[in-house]
Every structure is written in C-alpha cells, then in structure tokens.
Design a protein around this motif. Sequence first.
Motif, PDB file in Angstrom:
ATOM      1  N   HIS A  13       0.827  -1.204   0.000  1.00  0.00           N
ATOM      2  CA  HIS A  13       0.000   0.000   0.000  1.00  0.00           C
ATOM      3  C   HIS A  13       0.866   1.261   0.000  1.00  0.00           C
ATOM      4  O   HIS A  13       2.065   1.211   0.280  1.00  0.00           O
ATOM      5  CB  HIS A  13      -0.919   0.015   1.212  1.00  0.00           C
ATOM      6  N   GLY A  14       0.241   2.385  -0.285  1.00  0.00           N
ATOM      7  CA  GLY A  14       0.925   3.669  -0.256  1.00  0.00           C
ATOM      8  C   GLY A  14       0.142   4.674   0.569  1.00  0.00           C
ATOM      9  O   GLY A  14      -0.946   4.380   1.090  1.00  0.00           O
ATOM     10  N   SER A  15       0.660   5.868   0.650  1.00  0.00           N
ATOM     11  CA  SER A  15       0.024   6.910   1.459  1.00  0.00           C
ATOM     12  C   SER A  15      -1.397   7.208   0.988  1.00  0.00           C
ATOM     13  O   SER A  15      -2.224   7.711   1.760  1.00  0.00           O
ATOM     14  CB  SER A  15       0.874   8.184   1.429  1.00  0.00           C
ATOM     15  N   TRP A  16      -1.718   6.872  -0.272  1.00  0.00           N
ATOM     16  CA  TRP A  16      -3.053   7.105  -0.815  1.00  0.00           C
ATOM     17  C   TRP A  16      -4.157   6.463   0.024  1.00  0.00           C
ATOM     18  O   TRP A  16      -5.293   6.956   0.050  1.00  0.00           O
ATOM     19  CB  TRP A  16      -3.147   6.565  -2.248  1.00  0.00           C
ATOM     20  N   CYS A  17      -3.854   5.364   0.698  1.00  0.00           N
ATOM     21  CA  CYS A  17      -4.923   4.620   1.374  1.00  0.00           C
ATOM     22  C   CYS A  17      -5.510   5.376   2.565  1.00  0.00           C
ATOM     23  O   CYS A  17      -6.591   5.024   3.047  1.00  0.00           O
ATOM     24  CB  CYS A  17      -4.440   3.231   1.792  1.00  0.00           C
ATOM     25  N   TRP A  18      -4.842   6.409   3.029  1.00  0.00           N
ATOM     26  CA  TRP A  18      -5.316   7.169   4.187  1.00  0.00           C
ATOM     27  C   TRP A  18      -6.118   8.415   3.810  1.00  0.00           C
ATOM     28  O   TRP A  18      -6.561   9.152   4.701  1.00  0.00           O
ATOM     29  CB  TRP A  18      -4.128   7.597   5.038  1.00  0.00           C
ATOM     30  N   ARG A 161       5.843 -10.855  -3.308  1.00  0.00           N
ATOM     31  CA  ARG A 161       5.390 -10.319  -4.593  1.00  0.00           C
ATOM     32  C   ARG A 161       3.950 -10.722  -4.905  1.00  0.00           C
ATOM     33  O   ARG A 161       3.553 -11.871  -4.748  1.00  0.00           O
ATOM     34  CB  ARG A 161       6.312 -10.804  -5.715  1.00  0.00           C
ATOM     35  N   LEU A 162       3.180  -9.731  -5.364  1.00  0.00           N
ATOM     36  CA  LEU A 162       1.835  -9.946  -5.877  1.00  0.00           C
ATOM     37  C   LEU A 162       1.813  -9.616  -7.362  1.00  0.00           C
ATOM     38  O   LEU A 162       2.523  -8.716  -7.815  1.00  0.00           O
ATOM     39  CB  LEU A 162       0.824  -9.028  -5.166  1.00  0.00           C
ATOM     40  N   LEU A 175      -7.332 -11.438  -3.915  1.00  0.00           N
ATOM     41  CA  LEU A 175      -6.765 -10.207  -3.370  1.00  0.00           C
ATOM     42  C   LEU A 175      -7.834  -9.368  -2.680  1.00  0.00           C
ATOM     43  O   LEU A 175      -7.614  -8.819  -1.591  1.00  0.00           O
ATOM     44  CB  LEU A 175      -6.100  -9.391  -4.477  1.00  0.00           C
ATOM     45  N   ARG A 176      -9.002  -9.280  -3.306  1.00  0.00           N
ATOM     46  CA  ARG A 176     -10.077  -8.485  -2.715  1.00  0.00           C
ATOM     47  C   ARG A 176     -10.531  -9.084  -1.390  1.00  0.00           C
ATOM     48  O   ARG A 176     -10.737  -8.364  -0.413  1.00  0.00           O
ATOM     49  CB  ARG A 176     -11.254  -8.388  -3.690  1.00  0.00           C
ATOM     50  N   LEU A 194      -3.972   0.285  -7.255  1.00  0.00           N
ATOM     51  CA  LEU A 194      -2.942   1.168  -6.716  1.00  0.00           C
ATOM     52  C   LEU A 194      -1.869   0.420  -5.924  1.00  0.00           C
ATOM     53  O   LEU A 194      -0.874   1.025  -5.508  1.00  0.00           O
ATOM     54  CB  LEU A 194      -3.587   2.230  -5.813  1.00  0.00           C
ATOM     55  N   LEU A 195      -2.067  -0.872  -5.694  1.00  0.00           N
ATOM     56  CA  LEU A 195      -1.062  -1.646  -4.971  1.00  0.00           C
ATOM     57  C   LEU A 195       0.216  -1.765  -5.798  1.00  0.00           C
ATOM     58  O   LEU A 195       0.173  -1.805  -7.028  1.00  0.00           O
ATOM     59  CB  LEU A 195      -1.583  -3.047  -4.669  1.00  0.00           C
ATOM     60  N   THR A 196       1.338  -1.820  -5.129  1.00  0.00           N
ATOM     61  CA  THR A 196       2.604  -2.092  -5.798  1.00  0.00           C
ATOM     62  C   THR A 196       2.937  -3.574  -5.646  1.00  0.00           C
ATOM     63  O   THR A 196       2.524  -4.212  -4.681  1.00  0.00           O
ATOM     64  CB  THR A 196       3.743  -1.239  -5.211  1.00  0.00           C
TER      65      THR A 196
END
Length: 279
Positions: A13-18, A161-162, A175-176, A194-196
């Motif tokens: 995840h990234g900062s976007w999730c908040w 890794r995904l 994943l969901r 948006l996941l890496t």
Amino acid sequence: MSTPLLFLPGFWHGSWCWSEVQAHLTHTGRTTLAVDMAGHGLRARWPKSINKRPFVPRDLAEEVSPMAGIGLDQAGDLLVAQIERLGRGRPVTVVAHSMGGAVLTRAAEQAPKLVAHAVYLTAYMPASGVPALDYTRMPESEGNLVPAALLGDPGATGVLRLDVLSGDRAYRDLLREAFCADVDPVTAEAALGLLTPDSPVGIGVETTTLTRGGWGSVPRTYIRCARDMAVRPALQERFIAEADAAFPGDPTATATLDSSHSPFLSMPGEVARIVAGIG
C-alpha cells in the motif's frame, strides 16, 4: 494540545490509502500527514517483467526485485525522519497499518521521545526479537489469505510479490477477499489497482529488541479488525497479549472495528473517530 497525526501504510500500500481518513479529520483541526514506507508508494520500484509483453509468468516469479536490499533498519530510519519532519522535534502520534506496525515498533524503540502514542491498526506488533513474518506461520494466523496470493520464492526475489496486474478473475477475487472484502466493489477494484507488486522481505524478517525505556515507554493503542483475512483476529489478540505480558506497566488500550483489513476504505469515518480521540 493535540499532537500531529502521521499515518503509515502496510505492505503493498501507499500513502493514498489514508486519504479518506484524513478528510474525516479535517474538522478536528489536527495536522495530519500520510507517508510512504520504504520501498512503497512513490518509493517503490517495479520488476521489469510485470510489464513485459508477451507476459511470462515464470519471469515475474523469478526476477530479483530492485528493492531486495531494503530492510527494517532503512524503513525505521525513514519513519523516524518523517516523524521529525512533521513534529519539528515535538512528539507525534503515529498510526500504522499491517506490516507498517513492525516499522513503527522499530521507530518507537529508536526514538521513543518522538512518538507520543503508537497506534496499531490491525497491524503487526511483534514481540522483542521476533520477526514479524514469523507470526504468519503461527496457529493464530490460520485462515490468512495472503500467502496464497504470493508469487515466487522471497529468498530468491528478496520480496513478497503480488501480480497486481493480473487479469485472472479468481486471483483478483482472492486479493479483494484478503485485503478489502467489505469495501464496495468499485472502490476495491480501484484500490487493488494502486497496490505495488513488491514488498521487501527484509522488513518482515529483521527484528527489533524492545526495551522498557524505548518502545516499552510509549503509550500504545491496538485497533482490532474483526473480519480481517490478512491479519487474523486471533493473531491481533496475540500481539496485544504479548505486549502486555512484556510491559505490564503500560497496558495496551484497545478498540474494535467490524471490518476487513482495510477499514480506511470501508469505514474511514470510524477510523478517524477513534484516532481523533488519541494523543
């Protein structure tokens, strides 16, 4: 005076999730900042094979990640620097999700006077000297859906890794279910996009030695997520019990959400309400 709030995401995840949680906090007047963990968000580097056409699944499973060398030392140092930047030398309340909890634990041990309160949102809160990823093999982790989604050998690629670009419906459903089962389908699909792909395995296999004057001196709250299929409820309880046994003079405050692994997407207002009352 309320402390600033710093939000740290977990693996992939990234900062976007908040962003939705931060929006709900605007009326409180609290200063908030969401940051990326080392090797994530804008700090991520993707394996070349994931975008290669024609796509070769074996290549993705075997390619060594450009982030293979990132470990808990680097992630902890980065978080301390991010805390210092936000607080300008004053303590900050830090909210960490999932594997971000292991990084918060390291930062709080390293710089306890900079962390006013450590908040673990269905996060790994490993005991002293225990690698966070060891908990995924414990009985309390039974039912964790994430391992079934992982590709390749982390010992060879250096990462968990995904295949975040997979078009396979069954894999995307996995994943969901693992990360955001209670999030509306449209938002969930956007979030998966948006996941890496890579999270450095070093963050999960390296350890922090906890001391009474370090992490043990920092007030902590654990926010349980009752329907989490990535960090299972029984494992969340184990984290709390281990921390309280090690540092009984500083018991863990708790709260509970009836949510999946991603309450910042399914019930951001509730997350904001709990966090606003801390620190």
